[in-house]
Every structure is written in structure tokens, then in C-alpha cells.
Write an enzyme that holds these catalytic residues in place. Structure first.
Site, PDB file in Angstrom:
ATOM      1  N   LYS A  29       0.516  -1.391  -0.932  1.00  0.00           N
ATOM      2  CA  LYS A  29      -0.014  -0.050   0.119  1.00  0.00           C
ATOM      3  C   LYS A  29       1.001   1.114   0.200  1.00  0.00           C
ATOM      4  O   LYS A  29       1.485   1.807   0.666  1.00  0.00           O
ATOM      5  CB  LYS A  29      -0.954   0.166   1.384  1.00  0.00           C
ATOM      6  CG  LYS A  29      -2.271   1.070   1.626  1.00  0.00           C
ATOM      7  CD  LYS A  29      -2.937   1.187   2.368  1.00  0.00           C
ATOM      8  CE  LYS A  29      -2.011   3.045   3.560  1.00  0.00           C
ATOM      9  NZ  LYS A  29      -1.935   3.679   2.426  1.00  0.00           N
TER      10      LYS A  29
ATOM     11  N   GLU B  96      10.551   2.208  10.155  1.00  0.00           N
ATOM     12  CA  GLU B  96      11.664   3.193  10.706  1.00  0.00           C
ATOM     13  C   GLU B  96      10.409   4.305  10.162  1.00  0.00           C
ATOM     14  O   GLU B  96       9.412   4.437   9.418  1.00  0.00           O
ATOM     15  CB  GLU B  96      12.249   3.312   8.510  1.00  0.00           C
ATOM     16  CG  GLU B  96      13.033   4.384   8.733  1.00  0.00           C
ATOM     17  CD  GLU B  96      12.884   4.842   7.615  1.00  0.00           C
ATOM     18  OE1 GLU B  96      12.525   6.257   7.750  1.00  0.00           O
ATOM     19  OE2 GLU B  96      13.119   4.605   6.077  1.00  0.00           O
TER      20      GLU B  96
ATOM     21  N   CYS C  94      13.507  11.828   5.627  1.00  0.00           N
ATOM     22  CA  CYS C  94      13.677  11.252   6.977  1.00  0.00           C
ATOM     23  C   CYS C  94      14.212  12.097   7.987  1.00  0.00           C
ATOM     24  O   CYS C  94      14.904  11.928   8.810  1.00  0.00           O
ATOM     25  CB  CYS C  94      13.354  10.094   7.224  1.00  0.00           C
ATOM     26  SG  CYS C  94      13.671   8.850   6.229  1.00  0.00           S
TER      27      CYS C  94
ATOM     28  N   GLU D 106       9.618  16.952  14.334  1.00  0.00           N
ATOM     29  CA  GLU D 106       9.384  16.931  13.373  1.00  0.00           C
ATOM     30  C   GLU D 106       8.596  17.640  11.404  1.00  0.00           C
ATOM     31  O   GLU D 106       7.413  17.644  11.793  1.00  0.00           O
ATOM     32  CB  GLU D 106       9.502  15.504  12.513  1.00  0.00           C
ATOM     33  CG  GLU D 106      10.044  15.622  11.275  1.00  0.00           C
ATOM     34  CD  GLU D 106      10.349  13.438  10.782  1.00  0.00           C
ATOM     35  OE1 GLU D 106      10.544  12.714  10.442  1.00  0.00           O
ATOM     36  OE2 GLU D 106       8.791  12.883  11.333  1.00  0.00           O
TER      37      GLU D 106
END
Length: 492
Positions: free
Chosen positions: A183, A259, A293, A395
Site C-alpha cells: 500500500k 522506519e 526523514c 519533525e
């Protein structure tokens, strides 16, 4: 040079058991080009029945099909053929990635699509070259280890590097003999939607690679992470989503590898080579519009060189060309969606409230008429003396970076580790002892010294703290996608 790619509206179907099919619920959602807000695709959203069909197809292909029992050399050859097809179609895939994600087309063409192909080739080669351990016991017994496929894998991939990060998971999954239900992120499905047909063209049996589309809660993401036929889940994305997926898989004890988010410290010591540190730090800050990231979004600079670094970094940022992702001259495109644009730009107000000093950017750039509605933000630089400020801790995942001065090595380490994340870090110094010393004390899964974004696919990759669970790469990926079996043979 502008793209000649057609902007004809695309219909993206589900790929289940070797064919494209429509959603059983007839539910479709729209995908927009982030550079123009033009609707570029209508995507079939998988219902529970569709996900059930995909997971059962993957189970049948694993239990009854030839994939699991095929010789390793034959399986590897088909995976390598997938990689060849990707390179044959690299221009098409790069154009779609630029249109879908908003990243510059040359970056997709020259870096990401070739890396995606190499992900598959690498793991096909790696699995063939991998040996097994053996442990003799006084010449009376011999133990040896087999690494056998585990079953059906749910592979859930993010919107920032959709094609590359999907093959990063699919490569070891297939090389080990598993089957997959993939997905992609709902905002960027275009390139990943082609993986099923690429697998089929490469000779991979129907049902081995399935691609579904949808959202998270009460949609495809939840259905595939709770489905009883799924044995393991590999996910890259936000930490909060990782927590939800872990809960979803807990009842059936699914194996997981995550992750997750990052807030890397990019530490620049006074003896650093700024001629190298500044251009690479610009790349670490603003590549893919900061939607990486591994971005070096907290730049810690020793106070003795702070003023020089700020001026040179500002100048380098001002030279970045922000514009149309399909234009070969563009350095930085838009962020991926309206929702994400609102999140990223909310930090402009937060930075102001925290008395951050704006060095550069902070607003929409002036762009041609056809881009005026795109989700653009200038490369934005703040100075913030307080490392506990929100812009230093959260973040942002956009083209906003914070410069933080420090005086001593001990202070730099304290600031670097003062975060709930621990995916990676960067260190700039010409002092070899310091390079090792600081690398050992920064709590993160990958440390780059005098470089950034260098990837050897053999090494373990993953995060400390809330940046992940488990590791990917080389043996780590193979171990995740296999079950280790010991065989003990009596020799007498």
C-alpha cells in the site's frame, strides 16, 4: 526544458492476483499535482473485501504457487528482470514521480529510479551470495541454519520517496521467497501502482505482488495490518502511525519493522571544511523540499564560526531555484499536499512566537502563473538559541531548518541527543579522534562524518528511540523477511 508529459486524468486501479481491478465499493479518491493543484488521478480505494482478496491471493501464491519453492537462482533472475524493466521505463517513472510528489524530475530520473532498480538487483544478488552458518559439535553432531520465507508481507510506504522506498522493502521480501501486499501513501500512488505489472512482465507469478490503495484508519491500512493472513509488516512513515500499526498487529503477533520519524542533528565544528559542509548541508536541509526523514534539519554550529556559516549558508539557500518539478533547472519543488503545506507553514508562526530569528525565506516564492496555486515555500532558515524550542524538537518535514550555536563538544552532544528521535546524525570535523568520539556518543542509527545520504545497502539501517523498530539493509533485511531454522544432524 519543460515536460511534454500528458496531463490526461489517470485512473489508478487495484492490482490483485495478476490483474488490475476496480474497487468493489466503487469508492474513488483524487490525487493532485502539488505544483499546480490540478487533479491528475482518480484512485480506487480498496474496501475490506478488496484487501481480503489481495491477502488471500498472496497466501495462495505463497502456499500453493511456485514462488516459495522455486530455485533461488531462478527467483533471483526474475527479480533482476524487474530491475531491468524499471530502467527501461525510467523516464516514464521519473515523470510520474515528479508529477505526483512534486520533486524535481532530474532527481527522480538520475537518482531515485536507478536506486529503486538497484534495490531489487542488490537483494537478488545478496540472497544468492549469502551463506549459512554451521556449528559442529565434537564431530558427533552438525548444526546448520536455513533461512526460509516467512509468508505474506504487508509493505506500507510513504509519500516522500514512494517508488524507491517500496522497492527497498520489496527486494528482500521477494528474494527471500515471500509474497507481498503493498500500500503506497494515498497522496502518491502513481509509480507504485505499476509494480504489479512490472513483476508480471518479469515472469513473477500472479498473486506474489499485489498493490492496493487507500487510507489508514478504517481503510486499507487498517485492514491489511489486522488481516489474519498477513504474517509481517514493514512500514516507513510517521511515528504515530507506527504506534497504531503495532497495536493493529499485536493480536496476531505479526512481525514488524518500522522506519519512523527523525530530527537529525547536523553538527558543524570549528575545524570543519566549510567548502564541503555548506553545500552538503544545503542538500541535507532542502533536498525533496526537506521532506526526507534523514534531513539535517537541526544544524548545530560552533559559535566561533557561527556568523561565517550563517552568511554562507544563507547565500547558498538563496541560489536554489524553486519552481516547476518538471523543469530540468529546478532545485526545489513544492511540498506534497495542501494538508502537509498547512502543517509545514504553521511552524512559521510557531517560530515567530518562539522569538526565532528569520535569516532567509519564510514565505511563498514568486512563481509563474501556472504555479501560483502550488504548495510552495521558500527555503527557510531560522536561528534559535534555545534547543528546546518546538522548531528544534518537532519533525517539520519541510524546507525549514534551524541554526543552533554551541560552544563545546559536550554542549553539542547534549543538544544533539536532546530529542525523542534517533534516526541519523551528521558530523563535520577534520579531527579524526573527535569524529570517532562524537559518533560513538550521538544516539542515532546512522552517523555520517563529512558526508550525508551515502548508502551502502549491506549495512544496517534504522533508528534509536522513537525513530524505529528493527533494522533494514543486508543481513538485517533478510533476517526480517525469513524464519531461521536450525537443522541438527547426528554424525555417528
Amino acid at each position: 526544458m519543460m515536460s511534454t508529459t500528458s496531463t490526461k486524468l489517470k485512473e489508478v486501479k487495484l492490482y490483485i492476483d495478476g490483474e488490475y481491478v476496480e474497487s468493489s465499493s466503487n469508492s474513488l479518491f483524487e490525487v493532485k499535482n502539488p505544483a499546480t493543484q490540478e487533479v491528475i488521478a482518480k484512485v480506487h480505494e480498496a474496501s475490506y473485501e478488496d484487501v481480503d482478496r489481495a491477502c488471500n491471493a498472496a497466501r495462495r501464491a505463497f502456499e500453493e504457487g511456485p514462488w516459495r519453492t522455486m530455485t533461488l537462482s531462478e527467483r533471483s533472475a526474475k527479480i533482476r528482470r524487474m530491475a531491468e524493466i524499471i530502467m527501461e521505463r525510467k523516464d516514464e517513472l521519473a515523470r510520474l514521480e515528479a508529477e505526483d510528489v512534486g520533486k524535481p524530475y532530474p532527481v527522480a530520473l538520475e537518482r531515485e529510479i536507478p536506486r529503486a532498480a538497484n534495490n531489487l538487483k542488490f537483494f537478488a544478488d545478496f540472497m544468492e551470495q549469502k551463506g549459512n552458518e554451521s556449528y559442529p559439535m565434537d564431530d558427533e553432531y552438525l548444526n546448520y541454519t536455513r533461512y526460509e520465507p516467512l509468508g505474506v508481507a504487508s509493505l506500507i510506504t510513504p509519500w516522500n520517496l514512494p517508488f524507491m522506498l517500496t522497492t527497498w522493502k520489496l527486494g528482500p521480501c521477494l528474494a527471500a521467497g515471500n509474497t507481498a501486499v503493498i500500500k503506497p501513501a494515498e497522496t502518491t500512488p502513481l509509480t507504485v501502482s505499476l509494480l504489479g505489472e512490472i513483476a508480471k512482465e518479469a515472469g513473477i507469478p500472479d498473486g506474489v505482488v499485489n498493490v492496493i490503495h487507500g487510507f489508514g484508519t478504517e481503510s486499507a491500512g487498517e485492514y491489511m495490518t489486522t488481516h489474519p493472513e498477513v504474517d509481517l509488516i514493514s512500514f516507513t512513515g510517521e511515528t504515530s502511525t507506527g504506534k497504531a500499526i503495532m497495536k493493529n498487529g499485536a493480536d496476531t503477533l505479526k512481525k514488524v519493522s518500522f522506519e519512523l520519524g527523525g530530527k537529525a542533528a547536523n553538527i558543524v565544528f570549528e575545524d570543519a571544511n566549510l567548502d564541503k559542509a555548506i553545500p552538503v548541508s544545503i542538500q541535507a536541509a532542502f533536498m525533496n523540499s526537506g521532506q526526507v526523514c534523514l534531513a539535517g534539519s537541526r544544524i548545530l554550529v560552533q559559535r566561533s564560526i557561527f556568523d561565517e556559516f550563517v552568511e554562507r549558508f544563507k547565500q547558498a539557500a538563496s541560489e536554489l531555484k524553486v519552481g516547476d518539478p518538471q523543469d530540468a533547472e529546478t532545485d526545489m519543488g513544492p511540498v506534497v499536499s495542501e494538508e502537509h503545506y498547512k502543517k509545514v507553514t504553521s511552524y512559521l508562526k510557531i517560530a515567530e512566537e518562539e522569538n526565532s530569528t528569520l535569516v532567509y525565506g519564510g514565505k511563498r516564492p514568486d512563481l509563474p502563473e501556472h504555479l501560483k496555486d502550488g504548495y510552495y515555500l521558500e527555503p527557510t532558515i531560522y536561528i534559535q538559541e534555545d534547543p528546546n524550542a518546538r522548531i528544534c524538537q518537532e519533525e517539520i518535514f519541510g524546507p525549514i531548518v534551524t541554526l543552533i550555536p554551541f560552544d563545546t563538544e559536550e554542549e553539542a552532544l547534549e543538544i544533539a541527543n536532546n530529542t525523542e528521535y534517533g534516526l541519523n546524525g551528521v558530523i563535520w570535523t577534520d579531527n579524526l579522534q573527535r569524529a570517532h568520539r562524537v559518533s560513538h556518543h550521538v544516539r542515532a542509527g546512522t552517523i555520517w562524518v563529512n558526508c550525508w545520504f551515502v548508502r551502502d545497502l549491506r549495512v544496517p539501517f534504522g533508528g534509536f528511540k522513537k525513530s524505529g523498530v528493527g533494522r533494514e539493509g543486508g543481513n538485517s533485511s533478510i533476517e526480517f523477511f525469513t524464519e531461521a531454522k536450525n537443522v541438527c544432524i547426528a554424525l555417528k
